[in-house]
Enzyme design. Sequence first.
Site, PDB file in Angstrom:
ATOM      1  CG  HIS A  99      -1.615  -0.936   1.122  1.00 16.80           C
ATOM      2  ND1 HIS A  99      -1.911  -2.229   1.735  1.00 16.80           N
ATOM      3  CD2 HIS A  99      -3.036  -1.548   0.602  1.00 16.80           C
ATOM      4  CE1 HIS A  99      -2.946  -3.326   1.645  1.00 16.80           C
ATOM      5  NE2 HIS A  99      -3.474  -2.822   1.080  1.00 16.80           N
ATOM      6  CG  HIS A 127       0.197   8.477   2.985  1.00 17.35           C
ATOM      7  ND1 HIS A 127      -1.034   7.626   2.646  1.00 17.35           N
ATOM      8  CD2 HIS A 127       0.892   8.258   4.036  1.00 17.35           C
ATOM      9  CE1 HIS A 127      -0.717   6.625   3.589  1.00 17.35           C
ATOM     10  NE2 HIS A 127       0.029   7.474   4.371  1.00 17.35           N
ATOM     11  CG  HIS A 144       2.274   9.231   7.049  1.00 18.78           C
ATOM     12  ND1 HIS A 144       0.709   8.740   7.140  1.00 18.78           N
ATOM     13  CD2 HIS A 144       1.634  11.372   7.352  1.00 18.78           C
ATOM     14  CE1 HIS A 144      -0.410   9.944   6.675  1.00 18.78           C
ATOM     15  NE2 HIS A 144       0.628  11.095   6.852  1.00 18.78           N
ATOM     16  CB  THR A 208      -4.363   6.950   7.362  1.00 24.24           C
ATOM     17  OG1 THR A 208      -2.920   7.109   6.836  1.00 24.24           O
ATOM     18  CG2 THR A 208      -3.825   8.623   8.497  1.00 24.24           C
TER      19      THR A 208
END
Length: 262
Positions: A99, A127, A144, A208
């Site tokens: 991901h 991200h 992050h 998240t």
Amino acid sequence: MSARTRLISSALAVTAVTLVGCGQAAPEPSATPAAAPAHWSYDGDTGPESWGDVDADFETCAVGTDQSPIDLPASVPAASTSIQLSAETAEGDVFDTGHAVEFESDGEGETLTFADDEYSLQQMHAHVPSEHTVNGQPAAAELHLVNADADSKLLVLGILVAEGDASEALAPFIEEATHVADEEDVTLDVSAVLPASLENYEYSGSLTTPPCTEDVQWVVLGTPISMSAEQIDTLEAAHSHNARPTQPIGDRAVVGGTVELG
């Protein structure tokens, strides 16, 4: 049975007892195979709007009231807290979680003290575009830095990214993103990754990604760092649009803070 045969049989019996005593019994085969991890994504039937239905363990994604990311105010509120941050060189592996591209720290490289609680860097991931927005506008990307204290409580340091000059500090991480299967060691200068201004937004939120666990402390730096278009494209090529939409802020307060480097 001859005497020689009886002697061999006795020796084999003693050997068998000795092996059982020194070793561990083989585990019984499982009657049911382990369940495969629940599949979630950023689009389609397993996208963010459906995370709560993908798996019972993801229910918080749908019913949680302190979810992340959120839309942040246009300007950072006046500082009411101060964080002590010791940011040094960190070493670790870069790999693809399925991901996001992630840097997994060896446990050193950053120590952060927030509200008298000490946290250490666990991992950093990217991200594209940003998950947090500012006055409704997303940034080109967001990093992050996930930190944990001794009790595994999490604090995530969010760094927004704007397109501009290339980031030399992030070059090793981004270059490895193109061949993460190798899982080579990467050295990351955490202090050089940070922007010049460390004023920040602070609020209580969640992971998240599923299972969207809450009681996560968020510190999002108000000043973006710069990455080149090529660097951003590299991260986007690995995982495009891996950003959860912003969540309702509810009755939560977003406060301002500062960071003292030590």
